[in-house]
Design a protein around this motif. Sequence first.
Motif, PDB file in Angstrom:
ATOM      1  N   VAL A 249       0.855  -1.201   0.000  1.00 12.50           N
ATOM      2  CA  VAL A 249       0.000   0.000   0.000  1.00 12.50           C
ATOM      3  C   VAL A 249       0.880   1.236   0.000  1.00 12.50           C
ATOM      4  N   TRP A 250       0.585   2.196  -0.890  1.00 10.35           N
ATOM      5  CA  TRP A 250       1.405   3.410  -0.969  1.00 10.35           C
ATOM      6  C   TRP A 250       0.661   4.600  -1.579  1.00 10.35           C
ATOM      7  N   LEU A 251      -0.646   4.500  -1.744  1.00  7.78           N
ATOM      8  CA  LEU A 251      -1.406   5.620  -2.304  1.00  7.78           C
ATOM      9  C   LEU A 251      -2.545   6.021  -1.365  1.00  7.78           C
ATOM     10  N   GLN A 252      -2.721   7.330  -1.207  1.00 10.38           N
ATOM     11  CA  GLN A 252      -3.884   7.831  -0.469  1.00 10.38           C
ATOM     12  C   GLN A 252      -5.067   7.930  -1.444  1.00 10.38           C
ATOM     13  N   TYR A 253      -6.269   7.688  -0.897  1.00  7.50           N
ATOM     14  CA  TYR A 253      -7.449   7.715  -1.759  1.00  7.50           C
ATOM     15  C   TYR A 253      -8.567   8.507  -1.076  1.00  7.50           C
ATOM     16  N   TRP A 254      -9.115   9.501  -1.782  1.00  8.23           N
ATOM     17  CA  TRP A 254     -10.209  10.330  -1.260  1.00  8.23           C
ATOM     18  C   TRP A 254     -11.343  10.381  -2.283  1.00  8.23           C
ATOM     19  N   VAL A 255     -12.553  10.471  -1.778  1.00  8.88           N
ATOM     20  CA  VAL A 255     -13.710  10.612  -2.661  1.00  8.88           C
ATOM     21  C   VAL A 255     -14.585  11.754  -2.151  1.00  8.88           C
ATOM     22  N   GLN A 256     -15.353  12.332  -3.058  1.00  5.27           N
ATOM     23  CA  GLN A 256     -16.354  13.330  -2.688  1.00  5.27           C
ATOM     24  C   GLN A 256     -17.725  12.741  -2.959  1.00  5.27           C
ATOM     25  N   LEU A 257     -18.534  12.618  -1.899  1.00  6.98           N
ATOM     26  CA  LEU A 257     -19.890  12.074  -1.994  1.00  6.98           C
ATOM     27  C   LEU A 257     -20.839  13.140  -1.455  1.00  6.98           C
ATOM     28  N   ASP A 258     -21.691  13.681  -2.327  1.00  2.00           N
ATOM     29  CA  ASP A 258     -22.451  14.886  -1.976  1.00  2.00           C
ATOM     30  C   ASP A 258     -23.778  14.623  -1.281  1.00  2.00           C
ATOM     31  N   SER A 259     -24.208  13.363  -1.177  1.00  4.05           N
ATOM     32  CA  SER A 259     -25.505  13.093  -0.547  1.00  4.05           C
ATOM     33  C   SER A 259     -25.446  11.749   0.173  1.00  4.05           C
ATOM     34  N   ALA A 260     -26.423  11.553   1.064  1.00  8.70           N
ATOM     35  CA  ALA A 260     -26.500  10.287   1.798  1.00  8.70           C
ATOM     36  C   ALA A 260     -26.729   9.127   0.830  1.00  8.70           C
ATOM     37  N   GLU A 261     -27.518   9.402  -0.215  1.00  4.60           N
ATOM     38  CA  GLU A 261     -27.786   8.353  -1.201  1.00  4.60           C
ATOM     39  C   GLU A 261     -26.496   7.964  -1.936  1.00  4.60           C
ATOM     40  N   GLN A 262     -25.666   8.965  -2.203  1.00  9.54           N
ATOM     41  CA  GLN A 262     -24.391   8.701  -2.879  1.00  9.54           C
ATOM     42  C   GLN A 262     -23.453   7.893  -1.954  1.00  9.54           C
ATOM     43  N   VAL A 263     -23.471   8.238  -0.673  1.00  9.17           N
ATOM     44  CA  VAL A 263     -22.653   7.497   0.293  1.00  9.17           C
ATOM     45  C   VAL A 263     -23.086   6.040   0.337  1.00  9.17           C
ATOM     46  N   GLU A 264     -24.395   5.842   0.380  1.00 10.04           N
ATOM     47  CA  GLU A 264     -24.914   4.464   0.458  1.00 10.04           C
ATOM     48  C   GLU A 264     -24.547   3.665  -0.789  1.00 10.04           C
ATOM     49  N   ARG A 265     -24.663   4.315  -1.945  1.00 13.67           N
ATOM     50  CA  ARG A 265     -24.306   3.628  -3.193  1.00 13.67           C
ATOM     51  C   ARG A 265     -22.824   3.277  -3.222  1.00 13.67           C
ATOM     52  N   TYR A 266     -21.986   4.198  -2.708  1.00 15.54           N
ATOM     53  CA  TYR A 266     -20.553   3.931  -2.743  1.00 15.54           C
ATOM     54  C   TYR A 266     -20.187   2.826  -1.736  1.00 15.54           C
ATOM     55  N   GLN A 267     -20.867   2.803  -0.596  1.00 11.18           N
ATOM     56  CA  GLN A 267     -20.636   1.716   0.363  1.00 11.18           C
ATOM     57  C   GLN A 267     -20.989   0.370  -0.266  1.00 11.18           C
ATOM     58  N   ASP A 268     -22.101   0.333  -1.004  1.00 12.18           N
ATOM     59  CA  ASP A 268     -22.478  -0.907  -1.696  1.00 12.18           C
ATOM     60  C   ASP A 268     -21.430  -1.266  -2.754  1.00 12.18           C
ATOM     61  N   TYR A 269     -20.901  -0.220  -3.406  1.00 16.05           N
ATOM     62  CA  TYR A 269     -19.876  -0.460  -4.433  1.00 16.05           C
ATOM     63  C   TYR A 269     -18.626  -1.080  -3.810  1.00 16.05           C
ATOM     64  N   LEU A 270     -18.177  -0.512  -2.669  1.00 11.42           N
ATOM     65  CA  LEU A 270     -16.978  -1.037  -2.004  1.00 11.42           C
ATOM     66  C   LEU A 270     -17.222  -2.464  -1.502  1.00 11.42           C
ATOM     67  N   THR A 271     -18.428  -2.700  -0.994  1.00  4.62           N
ATOM     68  CA  THR A 271     -18.758  -4.058  -0.532  1.00  4.62           C
ATOM     69  C   THR A 271     -18.656  -5.046  -1.687  1.00  4.62           C
ATOM     70  N   GLY A 272     -19.227  -4.684  -2.815  1.00  5.47           N
ATOM     71  CA  GLY A 272     -19.163  -5.561  -3.986  1.00  5.47           C
ATOM     72  C   GLY A 272     -17.740  -5.730  -4.484  1.00  5.47           C
ATOM     73  N   TYR A 273     -16.953  -4.639  -4.434  1.00  9.57           N
ATOM     74  CA  TYR A 273     -15.571  -4.723  -4.904  1.00  9.57           C
ATOM     75  C   TYR A 273     -14.755  -5.684  -4.042  1.00  9.57           C
ATOM     76  N   ILE A 274     -14.911  -5.563  -2.712  1.00 10.69           N
ATOM     77  CA  ILE A 274     -14.134  -6.435  -1.812  1.00 10.69           C
ATOM     78  C   ILE A 274     -14.566  -7.895  -1.989  1.00 10.69           C
ATOM     79  N   ARG A 275     -15.859  -8.114  -2.138  1.00 15.33           N
ATOM     80  CA  ARG A 275     -16.327  -9.502  -2.352  1.00 15.33           C
ATOM     81  C   ARG A 275     -15.745 -10.072  -3.639  1.00 15.33           C
TER      82      ARG A 275
END
Length: 437
Positions: A249-275
């Motif tokens: 690991v050697w990179l920092q990662y930041w995202v901008q999520l402007d709404s609760a719905e966007q946060v929820e979608r991104y959490q689902d995205y990360l869950t799917g990515y890790i799976r």
Amino acid sequence: MIGYYLSLAIRSLRSTPVLSALMVAAIAVGVGAAMTTLTLNYMMSRNALAEKDQVLYAVQLDSWSATEGADNPSEMPWQVTYQDAVRLLRSDIPSNQVAMHRWGGPITLEDSEIRPFIADARVTSRDFFALFDVPFIYGGTWAAEADSSPLQQIVLSEETNEKLFGGENSVGRTVNFNGVPFTVVGVTEHWQPSPKVHDLNNGHFNDSAEIFLPFGLHRQFEIYPWGNTNGWKSEEINSYEDRLNSDMVWLQYWVQLDSAEQVERYQDYLTGYIRDQKTQGRFPRPLKFGLSNPSQWLLLNEVVDGDDRMLNWLSLAFLMVCLVNAVALLLAKFLRKAPEAGVRRALGASRNAVFSQHLVESGCVGLAGGLAGILLTLAGLGLIRQLQMGYMDRVASMDWTMMLAAIGLAVLSSLLAGLYPAWRISRTNPSIYLKTQ
């Protein structure tokens, strides 16, 4: 009534200048010592991204060992691997997203008398400037394709542009970085967040980058980061491509999520990515990721550590010692005025009136002590800057918030110190003093 009490307090303070000066000095020294350390901690713990605290998130993926978590409070690595960063950049959910790390090298101009100097660089994706609200003086960020393919474009900081071009509009000009020509596409305004929330891996209070380079240059220049690279297993790495595909690991990662719905979608995205990665034999630990806003990120990274907090308590303890002295001085002063208070009581002043009058006098002492305490705090911070104590030089300053806090702390302290002396003088028996008149 408060105006009458104030006039009485001022006359009383003038009548005993030495004793009054001692009380003010006791409060000032305590407040000065306390506010010096409190100001340093306040400046260190400020959130430089507070205005975007509700929409920015640092991303952590738990790609660590199955048997032991990463060695930090979150038990997840602070940074992500290159392969994860590249895949996350493909998501279209965040409004802006950046993968980045620190780098650097010599920079100069062709046919110029300017001597080459080492420039601190940030290799990042083009959303960096929009995500962190980095303003431009000239031009803008590089082309979108530069995040995935090598385009030799560069953004200069205002300071670097001043060194190389004397502050002129350098967009379209060419600079040599690491011996390779780059076309200037933008110049940013001075940008120095403190603490450096976007990159706490490389010094919380270090200078910001002097130049910015596109993320797509990694393979062309085989870029190795200036900063921490961590891993949890032994990997055979024989080429740069092996490094890019490793679990280091050697990179920092930041995202901008402007709404609760966007946060929820991104959490689902990360869950799917890790799976999905688990099916490929990666991410052996239980499914876990982190999305921390700037405030949470500062706390998680313990920018203000336990030693700093201990200094706060020690300085407040010193203030308490000063307050004890102030109580003794106030008691001595008020008891000297007991005959006067007795006469006022005999003329009809209530105990509450006498108590309030003396409490107002205590507040006046605190106000004067607070103003003197601010001067002592500024002197203490100036001394720290003179001593050049590393990053402390950059946070040893006092803003209006802390100046008002100093006055508030002094007045509150003096009121607390004056409670007992004022109560004692309000309980005087007027008959005793009337007999002595």
